[in-house]
Design an enzyme around this catalytic site. Structure first.
Site, PDB file in Angstrom:
ATOM      1  N   ASP A   9      91.116  58.881  50.184  1.00  0.00           N
ATOM      2  CA  ASP A   9      90.247  59.987  49.781  1.00  0.00           C
ATOM      3  C   ASP A   9      90.396  61.205  50.690  1.00  0.00           C
ATOM      4  O   ASP A   9      90.807  61.097  51.852  1.00  0.00           O
ATOM      5  CB  ASP A   9      88.770  59.555  49.829  1.00  0.00           C
ATOM      6  CG  ASP A   9      88.390  58.691  48.646  1.00  0.00           C
ATOM      7  OD1 ASP A   9      89.284  58.359  47.851  1.00  0.00           O
ATOM      8  OD2 ASP A   9      87.205  58.337  48.540  1.00  0.00           O
TER       9      ASP A   9
ATOM     10  N   HIS B 143      88.992  64.101  43.209  1.00  0.00           N
ATOM     11  CA  HIS B 143      87.864  63.825  44.110  1.00  0.00           C
ATOM     12  C   HIS B 143      86.936  65.037  44.187  1.00  0.00           C
ATOM     13  O   HIS B 143      86.336  65.290  45.226  1.00  0.00           O
ATOM     14  CB  HIS B 143      88.394  63.443  45.494  1.00  0.00           C
ATOM     15  CG  HIS B 143      87.418  62.658  46.325  1.00  0.00           C
ATOM     16  ND1 HIS B 143      86.665  61.631  45.824  1.00  0.00           N
ATOM     17  CD2 HIS B 143      87.074  62.762  47.640  1.00  0.00           C
ATOM     18  CE1 HIS B 143      85.911  61.116  46.778  1.00  0.00           C
ATOM     19  NE2 HIS B 143      86.129  61.802  47.894  1.00  0.00           N
TER      20      HIS B 143
ATOM     21  N   HIS C 156      84.134  68.422  47.336  1.00  0.00           N
ATOM     22  CA  HIS C 156      83.543  67.185  47.863  1.00  0.00           C
ATOM     23  C   HIS C 156      82.015  67.222  47.795  1.00  0.00           C
ATOM     24  O   HIS C 156      81.319  66.843  48.718  1.00  0.00           O
ATOM     25  CB  HIS C 156      84.002  66.943  49.307  1.00  0.00           C
ATOM     26  CG  HIS C 156      83.931  65.484  49.711  1.00  0.00           C
ATOM     27  ND1 HIS C 156      82.780  64.900  50.150  1.00  0.00           N
ATOM     28  CD2 HIS C 156      84.892  64.522  49.746  1.00  0.00           C
ATOM     29  CE1 HIS C 156      83.019  63.629  50.449  1.00  0.00           C
ATOM     30  NE2 HIS C 156      84.298  63.378  50.211  1.00  0.00           N
TER      31      HIS C 156
ATOM     32  N   HIS D 138      91.068  56.762  54.057  1.00  0.00           N
ATOM     33  CA  HIS D 138      91.051  58.223  54.031  1.00  0.00           C
ATOM     34  C   HIS D 138      92.336  58.765  54.636  1.00  0.00           C
ATOM     35  O   HIS D 138      92.845  58.225  55.631  1.00  0.00           O
ATOM     36  CB  HIS D 138      89.858  58.775  54.825  1.00  0.00           C
ATOM     37  CG  HIS D 138      88.530  58.398  54.249  1.00  0.00           C
ATOM     38  ND1 HIS D 138      87.935  57.173  54.504  1.00  0.00           N
ATOM     39  CD2 HIS D 138      87.684  59.070  53.424  1.00  0.00           C
ATOM     40  CE1 HIS D 138      86.782  57.110  53.865  1.00  0.00           C
ATOM     41  NE2 HIS D 138      86.603  58.243  53.201  1.00  0.00           N
TER      42      HIS D 138
END
Length: 726
Positions: free
Chosen positions: A105, A156, A160, A258
């Site tokens: 991510d 995503h 964010h 991540h």
């Protein structure tokens, strides 16, 4: 003996005709208006684009786990980590046994994404990268490299955001911008999405499920997780690898890691340990598209969308570059502003506490000629002349009526004051009137003041004392605002005391005074002749003659106790016209005397010290100062409002300290300083625009005409300072 100048300055042409100038052609007028608007629009666009596309987010946050699932279908909360809500009845998918999907991510990141990709490629392992639109537009090359390596791309969101806290339109905007970023950066779109701050399907609540259904209506397949490594906590590579391993032997899993948002070195090390370990246990690695039984969840975009995306990415790239430049300029202007404040305070304190300058020889007591140029000054002339006649130094007063049509000369003659001579001439401009007055003067020392200025009784006497030193060619007095009632008057009063007079203390110590103010100054006639007399070449004849005196080798002193009260504009329109002329005239004078740095002696000293200080503090810094205001607004909207307000308050506090000290040095009451914070919202911006307009006028080659101000005649001496001897 008087120190002779190293070389006389070339005489300047004196304008003898009135100041009539051909009107500016309309295109040039539009140029001076349109250019600032275009520049402002560009800067605002850059700030808005950069603010929205690079707004920071707390990427290293824990997913919402362990929350009760309310209002969510049981088949979803108890199902697999891949949820399809594109149809009426939601479906979930589990990862097959002995199968792992590695997901990452918050990228792409220019440092860690390539390193993670290199580990995956080395082990022949596919990965799924959930990218944010912000990062995609900032690092398109990194995204394209990931795609070329055969890895899967998911959405995503753009910035964010927690989608459960956004409105439907806000969610749609996040998705549209992200798809635009993917199109411009890599020419693709993706129907795979992971909601920020999500974790397992068991943690979904009613708000999350509502968003999930909305995303399904938009055609997105949602990815959740089975194993959260919490690598953002940096627990160590071994701990990350252990957390990624499926909980039950042989069970498949979607693993969350991540590739951006911080130091991901432990994640890279963990992958090098995890992949061989699981491969040895018989696990295979795949993508979410494979879990769904489809070839790909991404597809190429059409030509129109591709170009829209490229324009978007280009705009963000330009804004990022421009923002970097703006950041450097802000650092420069901030350093200059703070440096100027410190320099002014230090030098002003030294100036105030130094021993009084004792000129060689006895005090100057010989008579002085006072020249008063006047054009339509019927409201002011009587008060000005009476203040001169009440002085404690012997003077002759020469009033030069420069083509007035309101009876100014008649009023001056009707006062019946001793030693007042009125000279009438056709309108030829202020410089011409001053030269006429100097020619009619009977004495070798000449005091000059504007016809709207009132002197204290001791002003002339104090102003001429430095002439006991034969090297001194001119002195500058302390000009104050005489009509300081009203907010605009108070703002100008603060500027005069804080800016002009603190500056003059600094310039006096550095022996490079750039301007003897037209409101209160004195000259040695010999020095004026050496400098070429007053010139009409510029609209700031006082600055022009001061620079010419320096270049002719003469010293110039500041006499802070030679007080004069002058009339200032009472409307923003009048203030604009006055400062426009001042700014334009200063630019003209600086350009006219641009060769001074290459000269020797005192002329070279002024050129290498005075002109750079003038350029930096009166031209460059004010031109860049609007960045402080723009970035303050930027910080309030896109940054941390508290930090921004603290920074702005800190700058204001520094200015307040400077202002309070300047008021104390000048013996002024501190009460008007309550208007200083308000000055930051209107007055400063007006001064910025005036200087920008003046610079554009000069760059456009237009000769600005003389703009006379409307007089009110309401100059008064403040009670604390009106006594003959303070």
């Amino acid at each position: 003996m008087r120190r002779r100048p190293h070389r006389p300055a070339r005489p300047s042409r004196t304008r003898t005709g009135p100041r009539h100038h051909r009107a500016s052609p309309r295109p040039r007028h539009r140029f001076r208006i349109v250019v600032p608007l275009v520049v402002l629009a560009f800067v605002v666009s850059v700030l808005l684009t950069e603010g929205y596309t690079t707004r920071t987010f707390p990427g290293d946050q824990e997913g919402r786990t362990g929350r009760p699932a309310t209002g969510v279908p049981r088949e979803v909360t108890g199902g697999g980590p891949v949820v399809d809500t594109t149809r009426d009845h939601p479906s979930t998918y589990r990862v097959p046994d002995r199968t792992v999907v590695l997901t990452f991510d918050d990228g792409p990141d220019p440092v860690w994404t390539p390193r993670i990709r290199a580990v995956l490629d080395r082990h022949g392992t596919p990965g799924t990268f959930f990218v944010t639109g912000q990062q995609a537009v900032r690092h398109p090359g990194v995204l394209r490299a990931v795609i070329r390596s055969g890895h899967e791309i998911g959405v995503h969101t753009f910035s964010h955001r927690d989608l459960s806290t956004r409105s439907a339109s806000g969610v749609d905007r996040e998705l549209a911008l992200t798809q635009l970023a993917l199109a411009g950066a890599a020419g693709i779109n993706s129907s795979l999405l992971r909601m920020p701050y999500s974790s397992t399907t068991a943690a979904l609540d009613r708000a999350d499920w509502s968003v999930a259904r909305h995303l399904g209506d938009k055609g997105y397949v949602l990815a959740f997780v089975d194993r959260d490594t919490r690598d953002w906590q940096r627990p160590g590579a071994r701990a990350i690898a252990d957390a990624a391993a499926p909980g039950a032997p042989g069970r498949g899993a979607v693993v969350l890691m991540h590739d951006a948002g911080g130091d991901r070195s432990q994640t890279v090390e963990a992958l090098d340990e995890l992949i061989p370990r699981l491969q040895a246990q018989g696990y295979r690695f795949t993508t979410l598209a494979d879990v769904l039984g489809t070839d790909s969840l991404t597809s190429p975009v059409d030509t129109g969308t591709l170009w829209k995306g490229r324009v978007f990415v280009a705009a963000v790239t330009v804004s990022g570059t421009a923002m970097s430049v703006i950041g450097v300029l802000l650092l420069v202007v901030g350093s200059l502003v703070l440096g100027r404040c410190v320099l002014l305070l230090v030098l002003a304190r030294h100036h105030a506490h130094r021993r009084p300058h004792h000129a060689p020889g006895p005090p100057v007591t010989r008579p002085v000629s006072v020249v008063v140029p006047a054009h339509n000054e019927s409201l002011c002339i009587a008060k000005t002349l009476r203040s001169l006649a009440a002085g404690d130094h012997p003077v002759e007063i020469v009033v030069v009526d420069d083509g007035s049509d309101d009876g100014t000369a008649d009023i001056a003659e009707s006062l019946g004051l001793h030693a007042v001579t009125v000279v009438r001439q056709p309108n030829g401009g202020k410089a011409s009137a001053l030269n006429t007055g100097v020619r009619r003067a009977s004495h070798d020392l000449v005091v000059m003041l504007d016809a709207d200025t009132v002197f204290a009784p001791s002003t002339v006497r104090r102003l001429v004392q430095p002439f006991a030193d034969p090297a001194v060619g001119a002195t500058a007095g302390n000009a104050k605002v005489g009509n300081r009632r009203g907010l605009l008057g108070r703002w100008q009063h603060i500027e005069y005391v804080m800016g002009f007079n603190l500056d003059r203390r600094m310039y006096d110590l550095l022996r490079c005074m750039p301007t003897v103010p037209g409101a209160v100054g004195a000259f040695r006639v010999t020095a004026l002749r050496d400098a070429g007399t007053m010139s009409g070449d510029t609209l700031a004849e006082d600055t022009d003659i001061t620079m010419a005196l320096h270049r002719a080798g003469w010293e110039i002193r500041y006499v802070e106790d030679a007080l004069a009260w002058t009339e200032v504009p009472t409307s923003l329109r009048q203030l604009w016209r006055q400062r426009y002329r001042w700014s334009y005239g200063t630019l003209q004078a600086a350009w006219k005397h641009r060769h001074a740095p290459a000269e020797r002696g005192h002329a070279g000293h002024f050129g290498r010290v005075g002109l750079p200080l003038l350029t930096v503090f009166q031209i460059l810094t004010p031109l860049l100062a609007p960045l402080i205001d723009l970035l303050t607004v930027y910080g309030l909207v896109f940054g941390n409002p508290l930090v921004t307000l603290l920074a702005w308050t800190g700058v204001l506090a520094v200015q307040t300290v400077c202002a309070a000290y300047a008021f104390r040095l000048d013996g002024e009451s501190l009460r008007p300083l309550w208007a200083l914070p308000l000055q930051q919202f209107v007055y400063r911006q007006l001064m910025y625009l005036v200087l920008v307009q003046a610079c554009l006028t000069a760059a456009n080659g237009y000769r600005l005409p003389w703009q006379r101000l409307r007089r009110s005649g309401d100059v008064v001496l403040p009670p604390p300072l009106s006594a003959p001897e303070r």
